[in-house]
Scaffold this motif. Structure first.
Motif, PDB file in Angstrom:
ATOM      1  N   GLY A   1       1.709   9.073  -6.460  1.00 42.11           N
ATOM      2  CA  GLY A   1       2.024  10.477  -6.214  1.00 42.11           C
ATOM      3  C   GLY A   1       1.092  11.161  -5.243  1.00 42.11           C
ATOM      4  O   GLY A   1       0.660  12.291  -5.487  1.00 42.11           O
ATOM      5  N   ILE A   2       0.807  10.471  -4.156  1.00 39.02           N
ATOM      6  CA  ILE A   2      -0.010  11.111  -3.107  1.00 39.02           C
ATOM      7  C   ILE A   2       0.958  11.790  -2.145  1.00 39.02           C
ATOM      8  O   ILE A   2       1.918  11.162  -1.713  1.00 39.02           O
ATOM      9  N   PRO A   3       0.754  13.059  -1.824  1.00 36.52           N
ATOM     10  CA  PRO A   3       1.630  13.656  -0.818  1.00 36.52           C
ATOM     11  C   PRO A   3       1.374  13.021   0.537  1.00 36.52           C
ATOM     12  O   PRO A   3       0.250  12.623   0.807  1.00 36.52           O
ATOM     13  N   PRO A   4       2.295  12.921   1.440  1.00 40.87           N
ATOM     14  CA  PRO A   4       3.698  13.333   1.317  1.00 40.87           C
ATOM     15  C   PRO A   4       4.645  12.203   0.938  1.00 40.87           C
ATOM     16  O   PRO A   4       5.786  12.193   1.333  1.00 40.87           O
ATOM     17  N   PHE A   5       4.167  11.212   0.174  1.00 42.89           N
ATOM     18  CA  PHE A   5       5.029  10.075  -0.149  1.00 42.89           C
ATOM     19  C   PHE A   5       5.956  10.398  -1.316  1.00 42.89           C
ATOM     20  O   PHE A   5       5.796  11.413  -1.982  1.00 42.89           O
ATOM     21  N   SER A   6       6.925   9.470  -1.580  1.00 41.37           N
ATOM     22  CA  SER A   6       8.025   9.815  -2.494  1.00 41.37           C
ATOM     23  C   SER A   6       7.571  10.286  -3.839  1.00 41.37           C
ATOM     24  O   SER A   6       8.028  11.297  -4.344  1.00 41.37           O
ATOM     25  N   GLY A   7       6.669   9.502  -4.447  1.00 40.75           N
ATOM     26  CA  GLY A   7       6.356   9.763  -5.846  1.00 40.75           C
ATOM     27  C   GLY A   7       5.819  11.162  -6.061  1.00 40.75           C
ATOM     28  O   GLY A   7       6.027  11.749  -7.112  1.00 40.75           O
ATOM     29  N   PHE A   8       5.144  11.669  -5.055  1.00 36.67           N
ATOM     30  CA  PHE A   8       4.566  12.997  -5.202  1.00 36.67           C
ATOM     31  C   PHE A   8       5.654  14.014  -5.493  1.00 36.67           C
ATOM     32  O   PHE A   8       5.574  14.780  -6.451  1.00 36.67           O
ATOM     33  N   PHE A   9       6.693  14.012  -4.669  1.00 39.47           N
ATOM     34  CA  PHE A   9       7.731  15.022  -4.841  1.00 39.47           C
ATOM     35  C   PHE A   9       8.473  14.843  -6.153  1.00 39.47           C
ATOM     36  O   PHE A   9       8.689  15.792  -6.899  1.00 39.47           O
ATOM     37  N   THR A  10       8.863  13.616  -6.431  1.00 42.38           N
ATOM     38  CA  THR A  10       9.676  13.421  -7.621  1.00 42.38           C
ATOM     39  C   THR A  10       8.864  13.662  -8.880  1.00 42.38           C
ATOM     40  O   THR A  10       9.302  14.321  -9.808  1.00 42.38           O
TER      41      THR A  10
ATOM     42  N   GLY B   1       7.899  24.519  -7.102  1.00 41.16           N
ATOM     43  CA  GLY B   1       6.479  24.665  -7.438  1.00 41.16           C
ATOM     44  C   GLY B   1       5.688  23.436  -7.120  1.00 41.16           C
ATOM     45  O   GLY B   1       4.836  23.034  -7.900  1.00 41.16           O
ATOM     46  N   ILE B   2       6.007  22.779  -6.006  1.00 36.82           N
ATOM     47  CA  ILE B   2       5.288  21.543  -5.715  1.00 36.82           C
ATOM     48  C   ILE B   2       3.805  21.825  -5.594  1.00 36.82           C
ATOM     49  O   ILE B   2       2.967  21.078  -6.072  1.00 36.82           O
TER      50      ILE B   2
ATOM     51  N   ILE C   1       8.151   5.767   1.612  1.00 35.92           N
ATOM     52  CA  ILE C   1       7.483   6.852   2.322  1.00 35.92           C
ATOM     53  C   ILE C   1       8.341   8.101   2.295  1.00 35.92           C
ATOM     54  O   ILE C   1       7.877   9.187   1.971  1.00 35.92           O
ATOM     55  N   GLY C   2       9.632   7.931   2.612  1.00 33.12           N
ATOM     56  CA  GLY C   2      10.419   9.113   2.881  1.00 33.12           C
ATOM     57  C   GLY C   2      11.389   9.569   1.813  1.00 33.12           C
ATOM     58  O   GLY C   2      11.840  10.698   1.848  1.00 33.12           O
ATOM     59  N   ALA C   3      11.697   8.697   0.843  1.00 28.82           N
ATOM     60  CA  ALA C   3      12.804   9.041  -0.046  1.00 28.82           C
ATOM     61  C   ALA C   3      12.543  10.313  -0.832  1.00 28.82           C
ATOM     62  O   ALA C   3      13.426  11.147  -1.001  1.00 28.82           O
ATOM     63  N   GLY C   4      11.345  10.443  -1.354  1.00 20.32           N
ATOM     64  CA  GLY C   4      11.062  11.592  -2.212  1.00 20.32           C
ATOM     65  C   GLY C   4      11.228  12.902  -1.473  1.00 20.32           C
ATOM     66  O   GLY C   4      11.917  13.823  -1.922  1.00 20.32           O
TER      67      GLY C   4
ATOM     68  N   PHE D   1       0.827  -1.205   0.000  1.00 17.96           N
ATOM     69  CA  PHE D   1       0.000   0.000   0.000  1.00 17.96           C
ATOM     70  C   PHE D   1       0.864   1.258   0.000  1.00 17.96           C
ATOM     71  O   PHE D   1       0.580   2.224  -0.715  1.00 17.96           O
ATOM     72  N   PHE D   2       1.927   1.235   0.813  1.00 20.86           N
ATOM     73  CA  PHE D   2       2.793   2.410   0.828  1.00 20.86           C
ATOM     74  C   PHE D   2       3.493   2.597  -0.514  1.00 20.86           C
ATOM     75  O   PHE D   2       3.636   3.720  -1.013  1.00 20.86           O
ATOM     76  N   GLY D   3       3.929   1.483  -1.105  1.00 22.13           N
ATOM     77  CA  GLY D   3       4.531   1.595  -2.425  1.00 22.13           C
ATOM     78  C   GLY D   3       3.534   2.156  -3.426  1.00 22.13           C
ATOM     79  O   GLY D   3       3.859   2.985  -4.269  1.00 22.13           O
ATOM     80  N   TYR D   4       2.297   1.712  -3.305  1.00 22.97           N
ATOM     81  CA  TYR D   4       1.233   2.175  -4.197  1.00 22.97           C
ATOM     82  C   TYR D   4       1.003   3.666  -4.032  1.00 22.97           C
ATOM     83  O   TYR D   4       0.924   4.412  -5.003  1.00 22.97           O
ATOM     84  N   LEU D   5       0.930   4.123  -2.774  1.00 20.02           N
ATOM     85  CA  LEU D   5       0.734   5.557  -2.557  1.00 20.02           C
ATOM     86  C   LEU D   5       1.908   6.349  -3.122  1.00 20.02           C
ATOM     87  O   LEU D   5       1.736   7.441  -3.669  1.00 20.02           O
ATOM     88  N   ALA D   6       3.103   5.775  -2.985  1.00 22.53           N
ATOM     89  CA  ALA D   6       4.272   6.482  -3.505  1.00 22.53           C
ATOM     90  C   ALA D   6       4.210   6.589  -5.014  1.00 22.53           C
ATOM     91  O   ALA D   6       4.453   7.649  -5.577  1.00 22.53           O
ATOM     92  N   ILE D   7       3.853   5.473  -5.687  1.00 18.66           N
ATOM     93  CA  ILE D   7       3.946   5.519  -7.139  1.00 18.66           C
ATOM     94  C   ILE D   7       2.879   6.405  -7.751  1.00 18.66           C
ATOM     95  O   ILE D   7       3.101   7.040  -8.783  1.00 18.66           O
TER      96      ILE D   7
END
Lengths: 649, 100
Positions: free
Chosen positions: A412-421, A524-525, A494-497, A404-410
């Motif tokens: 792009g839900i804030p504040p997980f990694s994918g969102f920032f990148t 411009g996030i 969770i935190g890398a991004g 689930f966390f990987g899914y949220l990251a990919i």
């Protein structure tokens, strides 16, 4: 609005100055030696090492990771402008003008990759101990995995293009060996061949680029090429850039060489996680970012890179929407995410740092997703059809949560990694300006929306809803040796991004590397594009939930409309390859064989037959009768006498 | 008058007859006799030329030729006898093992 990010031309140092490695970094060859020793021990040791083989196989990447951390800490101790350290191990080729060292370059870019490869690699090796526990060939598996790590580390650490190419070929070989690991399965053997052949096409591009570099600059080392590229003609630089792009397409499964990635899922899941998610497929992005001084000088090559990235982004996303095999859906996702990285890399200095950030974050969450899929597959008796999953959330809580966390990251839900990148890339794309920037930006936003849809589809079909299991499926949670790496990777997801993007941490770290420079202010996030993306992502999630979460998922795939059917057939990628390349190739071969048989063989055979016929006729002179020999002697004597008489007269 | 030219002409005729005999006759002994005929024709020609030139060179060579003819006959008849003993046939057409 997204602030005017001009095509960030901060002072990008095109000339590379490297210092000699000192201190801890002098032992950088250990990074190659550990996995290579592991591979040698396990592969040459044979069945004797079966009992403790996997322990060696895990120890080596962990040792390499420990050294990588030490080298990283040492690097942080140097001032930012002198972090490029070179270690020459030995002279490889020294022929006339052609001089190539086997040397290692420790600079911010390569150390990022080293940490990713050894870190995520170690976790996946630990996972594989549990995943391959029932496989009698586990030792050989770890041997090949270590071989892969050695080659990949050579690829990212090389200080010249030829050593990079050696690592490039090595990872291609390891990929072949590992995809076809269960070689008794015809599908696996075919997939391995397909991967190798598609890679070979890309390798041809890379080798041509290296040859062109040597012909133009007289050197293939990074310092040599980047120092001289400023003086080369525009056409040459563009040609080199396009050839490098071709090489990158082969290794990173971008259009037009993307067809092998989905078939590569025939390999064991740790292979899919390590090679075809986190590391090997990112080698193409590494090549392009490393060659940034070349790409900086050719806007045409950069445009080609962005087009390839954008097209593959959508291509992979559409394929992922229709795949029922969980691994193939994730493979389509990988193709798409690497498209993002390529797009960012093609934006020039404005995007290099973001491409690497996405690469590192992707390494975490994609590996985590694949390990989760592997865990599910392992527990469901090697079933991969998502239509036979469902309701696994209660049975496999750790797997579900990490997935689930990987899914949220990919998605792009804030504040997980994918969102920032991802938002950085979307922002940089819009920041390119003009129509091209707008189109690229829209493509990235659309890709994000489709990503949300198909990843939510995977989540819904696998973990929630009705249980559609086979009769003999008795899943339970995976053993700790498999769940521990997943937990670590989830933490990274969770935190890398945030860690890399906020405060420009990665951008500042990579800025001194030759050609990369700093992306000019983007902050411009929370831009309009970012908010629109978030809204579309939420819409995508809700559509997927409505289709697959609330409604019942049919166990047999229903006949779809045109787009679904096309996506199930990989958007006709295989069909195009077959009709455009394979069949003409077969005709060409048949034509050549025909010419060889009728033409070449015909000439030779005719010659032989003529000789034979003539000699057959001539041999009739040998009648065996003494009188005919006497006659010839007489005739000869008469002729001689006649000639003498003529001369006299 | 009868000049040396007539003798040479006779020698030529004898030589040709001998040559045709060697080529046409099948019996080995007859072939030997034709060879002797050729050699004698040559002797005649040598002697005629010696008379023509006024020195004795031709006659000396004629002696040599006679010696050679004699030894050749010895060897040849020995071979012929040996062949006749094994094959019971004196026809040279029967000795055609070197045929293609």
């Amino acid at each position: 609005m997204t602030g005017s990010v001009a095509a960030g031309h901060a002072s990008t140092a095109a000339v590379m100055t490297t210092l000699q490695a000192v201190g801890v970094q002098r032992a950088a060859w250990l990074l190659l030696a550990f996995p290579l020793a592991g591979a040698v021990i396990l592969l040459l040791g044979g069945k004797r090492t079966n009992a403790w083989g996997h322990l060696v196989g895990v120890a080596m990447p962990v040792a390499a990771f420990c050294y990588g951390v030490l080298a990283f800490i040492a690097m942080l101790g140097y001032p930012a402008s002198s972090r490029d350290r070179d270690l020459t191990m030995f002279t490889w080729i020294d022929v006339g003008r052609f001089h190539v060292n086997m040397g290692l370059l420790l600079d911010p870019l390569s150390i990022c990759f080293v940490l990713l490869i050894t870190g995520v690699g170690s976790l996946i090796h630990i996972f594989a101990v549990g995943y391959m526990a029932e496989d009698p060939e586990r030792r050989r598996f770890f041997g090949y995995m270590n071989l892969f790590l050695a080659a990949m580390l050579l690829l990212v650490l090389a200080d010249n293009y030829l050593a990079l190419y050696a690592g490039w070929e090595g990872v291609g070989l390891a990929s072949y060996l590992l995809i076809g690991f269960w070689q008794y399965k015809p599908a696996a053997a075919t997939a391995a061949k397909k991967a190798f052949i598609a890679n070979r096409v890309g390798d041809a591009g890379l080798s041509l680029a290296i040859m062109l570099m040597f012909a133009t600059f007289g050197s293939v080392s990074f310092t040599g090429v980047f120092g001289a590229v400023g003086g080369a003609g525009h056409g040459t630089v563009t040609a080199i850039g396009l050839l490098l792009l071709l090489g990158a397409c082969g290794k990173s499964a971008q259009l037009p060489l993307q067809s092998w990635l989905l078939d590569a899922m025939e390999g064991p899941t740790p292979v899919s996680a390590l090679i075809h998610a986190a590391t090997m497929v990112t080698a193409g992005v590494y090549l392009i970012v490393r060659s940034s001084p070349i790409f900086n000088l050719s806007s045409d090559a950069r445009l080609a890179v962005t087009i390839v990235g954008a097209a593959t982004l959508l291509f992979g996303a559409i394929i992922g929407c229709a795949k029922d095999d969980i691994k193939k859906a994730l493979a389509g996702s990988t193709m798409s995410q690497i498209g993002y990285m390529m797009l960012a890399a093609g934006l020039g200095p404005a995007g290099y740092a973001f491409a690497i950030a996405q690469l590192l974050a992707h390494g975490f969450f994609k590996a985590g997703l694949f390990l989760g899929a592997g865990s599910v597959k392992h527990e469901m008796n090697d079933e991969v059809d998502m239509r036979r999953f469902g309701g696994l959330r209660a049975i496999m809580p750790i797997t579900s949560i990490t997935f689930f966390f990987g899914y949220l990251a990919i998605i792009g839900i804030p504040p997980f990694s994918g969102f920032f990148t991802k938002d950085s890339i979307i922002d940089a794309a819009f920041g390119k300006g003009g129509t091209s920037g707008f189109i690229l930006g829209c493509v990235t936003v659309l890709g994000a929306a489709i990503t949300a849809f198909y990843m939510s589809r995977v989540m819904c079909m696998t973990f929630i809803g009705e249980r559609r299991w086979e009769a003999d499926a008795h899943p339970h949670e995976a053993p700790p040796v498999m769940t521990a790496p997943m937990i670590v990777l989830a933490a990274g997801s969770i935190g890398a991004g945030a860690f890399l993007i906020l405060g420009d941490r990665l951008a500042d770290f990579l800025a001194p590397v030759a050609g990369i420079g700093k992306p000019t202010a983007f902050h411009g996030i929370w831009s309009v594009a970012g908010l629109v993306t978030l809204a579309l992502v939420l819409i995508g999630i809700s559509i997927a939930w409505a289709m697959y979460g609330r409604r019942e998922v049919p166990v047999t795939a229903p006949a779809g409309r045109f787009v679904t059917v096309a996506a199930r057939k990989d958007l006709y990628g295989d069909a195009i390859n077959e009709s455009v390349l394979m069949r003409p190739g077969q005709w060409l071969t048949r034509l050549s064989v025909y010419f060889d048989n009728r033409g070449v063989d015909g000439v030779v055979n005719t010659l032989a037959a003529t000789m034979g016929g003539t000699s057959g006729r001539l041999r009739r002179l040998q009648t065996g009768f003494v009188r005919s020999y006497a006659l010839s002697m007489l005739v000869g004597a008469v002729l001689l006498v006649g000639a003498l008489l003529l001369v006299k007269i | 008058m009868v000049s040396p030219a007539h003798y040479v002409a006779l020698a030529v005729v004898l030589f040709v007859i001998g040559a045709i005999g060697v080529l046409v006759r099948r019996n080995a002994i007859v072939i030997f006799m034709c060879v002797e005929l050729m050699l004698n024709a040559v002797n005649l020609a040598f002697v005629a030329f010696a008379r023509l030139h006024g020195n004795l060179d031709g006659q000396v060579i004629a002696f040599f030729v006679m010696v050679v003819a004699a030894s050749e006959v010895v060897v040849g008849l020995a071979i012929l006898t040996s062949i006749f003993r094994t094959r019971k046939s004196a026809s040279v057409d029967d000795a055609n093992l070197l045929k293609y």
